[in-house]
Design a protein around this motif. Structure first.
Motif, PDB file in Angstrom:
ATOM      1  N   ALA A  46     -24.103  -5.521   3.053  1.00 57.30           N
ATOM      2  CA  ALA A  46     -23.448  -4.296   2.600  1.00 57.30           C
ATOM      3  C   ALA A  46     -23.864  -3.961   1.178  1.00 57.30           C
ATOM      4  N   GLY A  47     -24.280  -4.953   0.413  1.00 53.73           N
ATOM      5  CA  GLY A  47     -24.626  -4.697  -0.988  1.00 53.73           C
ATOM      6  C   GLY A  47     -26.084  -4.352  -1.199  1.00 53.73           C
TER       7      GLY A  47
ATOM      8  N   VAL B 226     -10.937  -9.476  -5.040  1.00 58.10           N
ATOM      9  CA  VAL B 226     -11.238  -8.053  -5.176  1.00 58.10           C
ATOM     10  C   VAL B 226      -9.978  -7.202  -5.110  1.00 58.10           C
ATOM     11  N   LEU B 227      -8.905  -7.760  -4.574  1.00 57.77           N
ATOM     12  CA  LEU B 227      -7.660  -7.012  -4.484  1.00 57.77           C
ATOM     13  C   LEU B 227      -6.582  -7.783  -5.220  1.00 57.77           C
ATOM     14  N   LYS B 228      -5.945  -7.098  -6.163  1.00 55.16           N
ATOM     15  CA  LYS B 228      -4.874  -7.768  -6.896  1.00 55.16           C
ATOM     16  C   LYS B 228      -3.571  -7.599  -6.146  1.00 55.16           C
TER      17      LYS B 228
ATOM     18  N   SER C 280     -18.641  -0.074  -1.366  1.00 52.50           N
ATOM     19  CA  SER C 280     -18.621  -1.099  -0.319  1.00 52.50           C
ATOM     20  C   SER C 280     -18.693  -2.498  -0.916  1.00 52.50           C
ATOM     21  N   MET C 281     -19.392  -2.616  -2.064  1.00 57.24           N
ATOM     22  CA  MET C 281     -19.462  -3.937  -2.701  1.00 57.24           C
ATOM     23  C   MET C 281     -18.162  -4.275  -3.423  1.00 57.24           C
ATOM     24  N   ILE C 282     -17.542  -3.245  -4.012  1.00 57.02           N
ATOM     25  CA  ILE C 282     -16.296  -3.471  -4.746  1.00 57.02           C
ATOM     26  C   ILE C 282     -15.243  -4.056  -3.821  1.00 57.02           C
TER      27      ILE C 282
ATOM     28  N   ALA D  51     -10.548 -13.497  -2.286  1.00 53.45           N
ATOM     29  CA  ALA D  51     -11.861 -13.247  -2.886  1.00 53.45           C
ATOM     30  C   ALA D  51     -11.741 -12.633  -4.282  1.00 53.45           C
TER      31      ALA D  51
ATOM     32  N   LYS E 228      -9.227 -10.460   1.022  1.00 54.06           N
ATOM     33  CA  LYS E 228      -9.552  -9.714  -0.194  1.00 54.06           C
ATOM     34  C   LYS E 228      -8.791 -10.270  -1.396  1.00 54.06           C
TER      35      LYS E 228
ATOM     36  N   LYS F 212      -3.869  12.828   3.197  1.00 56.32           N
ATOM     37  CA  LYS F 212      -4.791  12.275   2.230  1.00 56.32           C
ATOM     38  C   LYS F 212      -4.907  13.218   1.036  1.00 56.32           C
TER      39      LYS F 212
ATOM     40  N   PHE G  50     -10.447   8.737  -7.847  1.00 55.57           N
ATOM     41  CA  PHE G  50      -9.196   9.317  -7.366  1.00 55.57           C
ATOM     42  C   PHE G  50      -9.341  10.801  -7.033  1.00 55.57           C
ATOM     43  N   PHE G  51     -10.208  11.477  -7.770  1.00 55.01           N
ATOM     44  CA  PHE G  51     -10.370  12.910  -7.544  1.00 55.01           C
ATOM     45  C   PHE G  51     -11.830  13.215  -7.236  1.00 55.01           C
ATOM     46  N   ARG G  52     -12.105  13.444  -5.986  1.00 56.21           N
ATOM     47  CA  ARG G  52     -13.504  13.564  -5.603  1.00 56.21           C
ATOM     48  C   ARG G  52     -14.138  14.889  -5.963  1.00 56.21           C
ATOM     49  N   ASP G  53     -13.320  15.887  -6.247  1.00 50.02           N
ATOM     50  CA  ASP G  53     -13.933  17.169  -6.602  1.00 50.02           C
ATOM     51  C   ASP G  53     -14.327  17.218  -8.072  1.00 50.02           C
TER      52      ASP G  53
ATOM     53  N   PHE H 294       0.851  -1.184   0.000  1.00 47.63           N
ATOM     54  CA  PHE H 294       0.000   0.000   0.000  1.00 47.63           C
ATOM     55  C   PHE H 294       0.883   1.228   0.000  1.00 47.63           C
ATOM     56  N   ARG H 295       0.398   2.250  -0.699  1.00 45.05           N
ATOM     57  CA  ARG H 295       1.102   3.523  -0.620  1.00 45.05           C
ATOM     58  C   ARG H 295       0.298   4.414   0.302  1.00 45.05           C
TER      59      ARG H 295
ATOM     60  N   LYS I 153     -15.745  -6.098  -1.457  1.00 46.58           N
ATOM     61  CA  LYS I 153     -16.077  -7.394  -0.885  1.00 46.58           C
ATOM     62  C   LYS I 153     -16.275  -8.534  -1.873  1.00 46.58           C
TER      63      LYS I 153
ATOM     64  N   ILE J 127     -10.172  -0.209  -5.383  1.00 47.90           N
ATOM     65  CA  ILE J 127     -10.452  -0.694  -4.037  1.00 47.90           C
ATOM     66  C   ILE J 127      -9.628   0.044  -2.987  1.00 47.90           C
TER      67      ILE J 127
ATOM     68  N   ASP K 178      -7.162  13.300  -2.182  1.00 49.42           N
ATOM     69  CA  ASP K 178      -8.168  12.644  -3.009  1.00 49.42           C
ATOM     70  C   ASP K 178      -8.932  13.638  -3.870  1.00 49.42           C
ATOM     71  N   ASN K 179      -8.360  14.809  -4.101  1.00 56.44           N
ATOM     72  CA  ASN K 179      -9.036  15.689  -5.048  1.00 56.44           C
ATOM     73  C   ASN K 179      -8.041  16.406  -5.954  1.00 56.44           C
ATOM     74  N   LEU K 180      -8.594  16.865  -7.068  1.00 54.91           N
ATOM     75  CA  LEU K 180      -7.750  17.449  -8.105  1.00 54.91           C
ATOM     76  C   LEU K 180      -6.987  18.669  -7.624  1.00 54.91           C
ATOM     77  N   LYS K 181      -7.657  19.504  -6.854  1.00 57.37           N
ATOM     78  CA  LYS K 181      -7.058  20.749  -6.399  1.00 57.37           C
ATOM     79  C   LYS K 181      -5.756  20.454  -5.654  1.00 57.37           C
TER      80      LYS K 181
ATOM     81  N   TYR L 234     -16.247  -9.952  -5.888  1.00 59.43           N
ATOM     82  CA  TYR L 234     -15.734  -9.672  -7.221  1.00 59.43           C
ATOM     83  C   TYR L 234     -16.874  -9.528  -8.207  1.00 59.43           C
TER      84      TYR L 234
ATOM     85  N   TYR M 175      -4.104  17.708  -5.611  1.00 57.80           N
ATOM     86  CA  TYR M 175      -3.178  16.963  -6.456  1.00 57.80           C
ATOM     87  C   TYR M 175      -2.293  17.901  -7.253  1.00 57.80           C
TER      88      TYR M 175
END
Lengths: 272, 260
Positions: free
Chosen positions: A125-126, A103-105, B93-95, A101, A98, A46, B166-169, A40-41, B97, B257, A48-51, B99, A53
């Motif tokens: 959850a789904g 879902v995680l490579k 949340s499904m992603i 399952a 994960k 955090k 990746f970019f929430r805005d 993990f990086r 858990k 994920i 997570d937005n363009l601004k 595939y 970034y």
């Protein structure tokens, strides 16, 4: 420094063990993890937005801390094995599940799984909260990859097992968390999976339903389903599994028969 | 590729369920239900006609039909991309858990909006008949902008859904971009009637405007011959965006994920 040395010894142990085990039992291998590592990086802050970034791109301030959640992990699971995965918080248990399952490579190494997997993790959850229980059976079922005809055929069985009665036609947002979990459990277990992933779900709903679900799981286990069971509690693992592993900082530090491993796990907990 | 086909077959019921869910839930709690799909564009058309009806000169195209052509295509593109943009994060949340092929989420959003768009075309047919616009064989040309509209929206939707992880805005940024797209779609005016034609290039850069031009051609019984630029531009742009969208999605999907 001391820690890296420690890691080395553990590594050798992990590599050696599965090879030794292979000779004992000739059963078919259903899950095989080969030198799996997940990196993990962790961004220091955090982003997570363009601004942000772009601001950081200009300032050239992209600080990442690399962190291996799993490293050089080798594991072979034979058909019909019930494996308990023990470990403290942050040991990499969920990451391992994960990977299995799908879902995680993994960053490195390979994961091979034969047969269909049903994950019983965070049941419900789904679900879509505006959808009724009945509609969610079809939605959730199709997420698990069931065909429409199959769900229709099993519909009554699911409703009956979940004990929801008339509530099945009420939107899920009005359900209690126990009801949601019951419905999720009923949908997921209606198929007979070859591999079952359990994440401490044996505590679903009220005492009555807990008994019923435990019974259902037991009967599935008897039919030779391969089970991966994640837990913090050694006792639960002892009750349900025949083999166990202990994860610590992304490595398997102990692997083998359930009683020996659980004893070792209790020792570790005592020490901390 | 083999795995892709196998996965698609296995999860095709899921695609159907997701589309059904989108359509069902959109109108569940409203009294008029799906009727809103018809009523909403009709009301906008009436409002725009009341306010702007003298923007076109005499002898030009019938104004209500002119508005409706642009308005329907625009709202499909707008709704489709907006819903697709959020689709991957919404199912985060499904992603984490189970595939599921992840492209199912943006794909289903675009398809469900497309279905509602096709339903809303009934209004257009109604207004065409009511206003007495002659129906010609050129109407068949409409299949081109209708098909390209789907491809364009799908391409943009898939691209945005991946980037939004990746970019929430991006969500807010896209609202602004949509505004630019809306005003350069010439929904209720004619580009020729603008005083400053120097800015015409803005319209030529908007693939949605090209599609609207083609759609109007078909509805008002003109051949594409005078608008070949729009045919080529929208064709190339739509497929290019789809290819870029799919490539970005494909390359980034394993990382979703970690961010959802």
């Amino acid at each position: 420094m001391a820690e890296t040395q420690n890691d080395e010894t553990i590594k050798n142990e992990t590599v050696a063990k599965p090879a030794a085990k292979k000779d004992k039992k000739p059963a078919e291998t259903v899950i095989e993890l080969n030198n799996v590592g997940v990196k993990f990086r962790l961004a220091e802050q955090k982003c997570d937005n363009l601004k942000e970034y772009f601001i950081r791109l200009i300032k050239r301030k992209m600080n990442y801390r690399e962190f291996w959640a799993l490293r050089e992990l080798n594991l072979k699971v034979k058909k019909g094995d019930r494996i308990g995965i023990l470990g403290l918080n942050g040991a990499g248990k969920s990451t391992l599940l994960k990977c299995i399952a799908g879902v995680l490579k993994p960053t490195e190494g390979s994961v091979t799984v034969k047969g269909n997997i049903v994950p019983l993790l965070e049941l419900g959850a789904g679900f879509d909260k505006d959808y009724t229980g009945a509609e969610n059976i079809f939605l959730y079922g199709s997420m698990l990859g069931y065909s429409k005809a199959f769900i229709r055929e099993k519909y009554n069985e699911i409703v009956e097992f979940s004990e929801l009665g008339d509530f099945i036609n009420v939107p899920v947002k009005n359900y209690s968390s126990g009801m949601k979990a019951r419905l999720g459990f009923s949908i997921a277990t209606v198929v007979e999976p070859e591999i079952l992933i359990l994440d401490e779900v044996l505590s679903v709903g009220d005492a009555k339903f807990r008994k019923k679900s435990a019974k259902k799981l037991k009967s599935m286990m008897k039919k030779g389903v391969t089970v991966l069971f994640v837990s913090h509690s050694g006792d639960q693992v002892l009750e349900n599994c025949n083999k166990a592993i202990i994860l610590e900082k992304g490595h398997i530090i102990e692997m083998g028969k359930v009683d020996a491993v659980c004893a070792r796990y209790n020792e570790i907990i005592e020490k901390k | 590729m083999n795995k892709f086909i196998k996965d698609f077959k296995k999860f095709r019921p899921l695609l159907g369920e997701l589309i059904k869910k989108d359509i069902k839930l959109k109108y569940r709690s409203s009294v008029l239900g799906v009727l809103w799909t018809l009523l909403e564009p009709l009301l906008t058309m009436i409002v725009l006609t009341l306010v702007f009806s003298n923007l076109l000169g005499r002898g030009d195209d019938n104004f209500p039909v002119y508005i409706l052509c642009g308005r329907l295509l625009y709202s499909f593109f707008s709704n489709g991309t907006k819903v697709a943009l959020k689709s991957v994060r919404k199912h985060g949340s499904m992603i984490a858990k189970v595939y599921v092929p992840k492209y199912m989420y943006p794909l289903s959003s675009v398809i469900s909006n497309y279905i509602m768009f096709l339903i809303s075309l009934i209004v257009l047919v109604g207004v065409i008949i009511f206003e007495g616009v002659p129906i010609t064989w050129y109407l068949l040309e409409a299949l081109v902008p209708l098909a390209l509209g789907f491809i364009l929206t799908l391409g943009v939707g898939i691209l945005l859904s991946a980037l939004n992880v990746f970019f929430r805005d991006l969500e807010y940024l896209w609202t602004v971009v949509m505004m630019l797209i809306m005003y350069t779609c010439a929904i209720f005016y004619k580009v020729d009637s603008l005083k400053n034609v120097a800015n015409e290039w803005i319209f030529k850069c908007n693939p949605l405007y090209s599609l609207i031009v083609l759609f109007r051609d078909a509805v008002f019984g003109r051949s594409f011959a005078n608008d070949m630029y729009h045919v080529w531009f929208s064709l190339i742009f739509s497929f290019a965006v789809l290819i870029v969208g799919v490539l970005v999605f494909w390359r980034k999907q394993d990382k979703f994920i970690l961010y959802v």
